[in-house]
Design a protein around this motif. Structure first.
Motif, PDB file in Angstrom:
ATOM      1  N   MET A 128       0.826  -1.212   0.000  1.00  0.00           N
ATOM      2  CA  MET A 128       0.000   0.000   0.000  1.00  0.00           C
ATOM      3  C   MET A 128       0.858   1.258   0.000  1.00  0.00           C
ATOM      4  SD  MET A 128      -2.958   1.361  -0.142  1.00  0.00           S
ATOM      5  CE  MET A 128      -4.041  -0.024   0.179  1.00  0.00           C
ATOM      6  N   THR A 129       1.950   1.244   0.789  1.00  0.00           N
ATOM      7  CA  THR A 129       2.822   2.418   0.839  1.00  0.00           C
ATOM      8  C   THR A 129       3.428   2.720  -0.528  1.00  0.00           C
ATOM      9  OG1 THR A 129       3.359   1.929   3.140  1.00  0.00           O
ATOM     10  CG2 THR A 129       4.823   3.437   1.981  1.00  0.00           C
ATOM     11  N   SER A 130       3.778   1.674  -1.269  1.00  0.00           N
ATOM     12  CA  SER A 130       4.336   1.874  -2.606  1.00  0.00           C
ATOM     13  C   SER A 130       3.340   2.580  -3.511  1.00  0.00           C
ATOM     14  CB  SER A 130       4.733   0.533  -3.225  1.00  0.00           C
ATOM     15  OG  SER A 130       5.798  -0.064  -2.514  1.00  0.00           O
ATOM     16  N   TYR A 131       2.070   2.183  -3.428  1.00  0.00           N
ATOM     17  CA  TYR A 131       1.053   2.821  -4.256  1.00  0.00           C
ATOM     18  C   TYR A 131       0.888   4.286  -3.871  1.00  0.00           C
ATOM     19  CZ  TYR A 131      -0.258  -2.017  -5.376  1.00  0.00           C
ATOM     20  OH  TYR A 131      -0.243  -3.326  -5.789  1.00  0.00           O
ATOM     21  N   ILE A 132       0.916   4.568  -2.584  1.00  0.00           N
ATOM     22  CA  ILE A 132       0.772   5.949  -2.125  1.00  0.00           C
ATOM     23  C   ILE A 132       1.905   6.814  -2.664  1.00  0.00           C
ATOM     24  CG2 ILE A 132       0.856   7.452  -0.085  1.00  0.00           C
ATOM     25  CD1 ILE A 132      -0.622   5.198   1.427  1.00  0.00           C
ATOM     26  N   PHE A 133       3.118   6.277  -2.631  1.00  0.00           N
ATOM     27  CA  PHE A 133       4.244   7.077  -3.121  1.00  0.00           C
ATOM     28  C   PHE A 133       4.256   7.183  -4.636  1.00  0.00           C
ATOM     29  CE2 PHE A 133       5.694   7.184   1.155  1.00  0.00           C
ATOM     30  CZ  PHE A 133       6.552   8.268   1.225  1.00  0.00           C
ATOM     31  N   GLU A 134       3.659   6.216  -5.347  1.00  0.00           N
ATOM     32  CA  GLU A 134       3.465   6.388  -6.784  1.00  0.00           C
ATOM     33  C   GLU A 134       2.490   7.532  -7.050  1.00  0.00           C
ATOM     34  OE1 GLU A 134       4.666   4.697  -9.916  1.00  0.00           O
ATOM     35  OE2 GLU A 134       6.220   4.703  -8.380  1.00  0.00           O
TER      36      GLU A 134
END
Length: 240
Positions: free
Chosen positions: A1-7
């Motif tokens: 989820m964190t990866s998607y947020i930073f994308e």
């Protein structure tokens, strides 16, 4: 989820700065009307640097469905993560252009040139020829994705790769070079999210002088970059 947020964050910053300079250049009542193509190419390079630097160490800073697809096709990124990354990138691009609109709201109200308004959201060809426009976008994206493979060290190990914060400057210079060298025919979307997300925002925002969103062209900066990314992956695999 964190990866998607930073994308989302990285792509949003990319579009905020990149299309922000286009708005500063083409809208009425701004102070940046003299920056021209050099200013646009430099600013998009800076925008890439900011977006990559912010998100690289968390999400790998794809910021671009073509990069995501290219890495996956080369076996350097999991296909199971691809849909989520693409959705995040498109949403981030929408948020970024929404912030551009908020920043330049009064200038949008003053601008009656609908083509200029659309240019602050999405790309358009200098000469409309869909087949050749696809070729241009494919070549530009090939240069981007192929460069990313080697900037990110993908040839050094048979493992998944992603961009780190130290890669922000070389990727920014790569995009800047693509803008200077290959950007004239189509405005070098080289990123489906960069074009599609803002084009959606153009269609739904209450712009005073909106005009049409040019959906007849919208498939070009989606298909061309995907083709270019797959070509880059194919050549990369042949060489490695």
């Amino acid at each position: 989820m964190t990866s998607y947020i930073f994308e989302i964050i990285g792509t949003g910053m990319l579009i905020l700065i990149g299309n922000g300079v286009v708005a500063n250049l083409v809208l009425k009542g701004t102070k940046g009307a003299d920056s021209g193509w050099i200013g646009i190419s430099l600013a998009w390079g800076i925008a890439v640097f900011i977006g990559v630097f912010i998100s690289a160490d968390v999400s790998g800073a794809h910021l671009n469905p073509a990069v995501t697809i290219g890495l996956a096709a080369a076996g350097k990124f999991s296909w199971t993560l691809v849909p989520g990354y693409i959705i995040a990138q498109i949403f981030g691009a929408m948020v970024g252009n929404f912030l551009v609109w908020l920043t330049y709201k009064k200038q949008y109200d003053l601008t009656d040139d609908t083509d200029a308004v659309l240019a602050t959201f999405s790309t358009a060809p200098a000469v409309r020829s869909y087949g050749w426009n696809v070729v241009t976008e494919a070549i530009g994206t090939f240069a981007l994705v192929f460069g990313v493979f080697y900037i990110a060290g993908g040839a050094l190990a048979n493992e998944p790769i992603s961009l780190g914060s130290l890669d922000a400057l070389p990727v920014a210079l790569l995009v800047m070079g693509i803008g200077f060298g290959l950007g004239g025919p189509t405005g070098y979307a080289i990123n489906p999210a960069r074009d599609l997300g803002p084009r959606i925002m153009h269609a739904i925002l209450p712009l005073k002088n909106k005009g049409k969103s040019d959906w007849s062209y919208a498939w070009v900066p989606v298909l061309g970059p995907v083709i270019g990314a797959l070509m880059a992956a194919g050549v990369f695999l042949l060489l490695n």
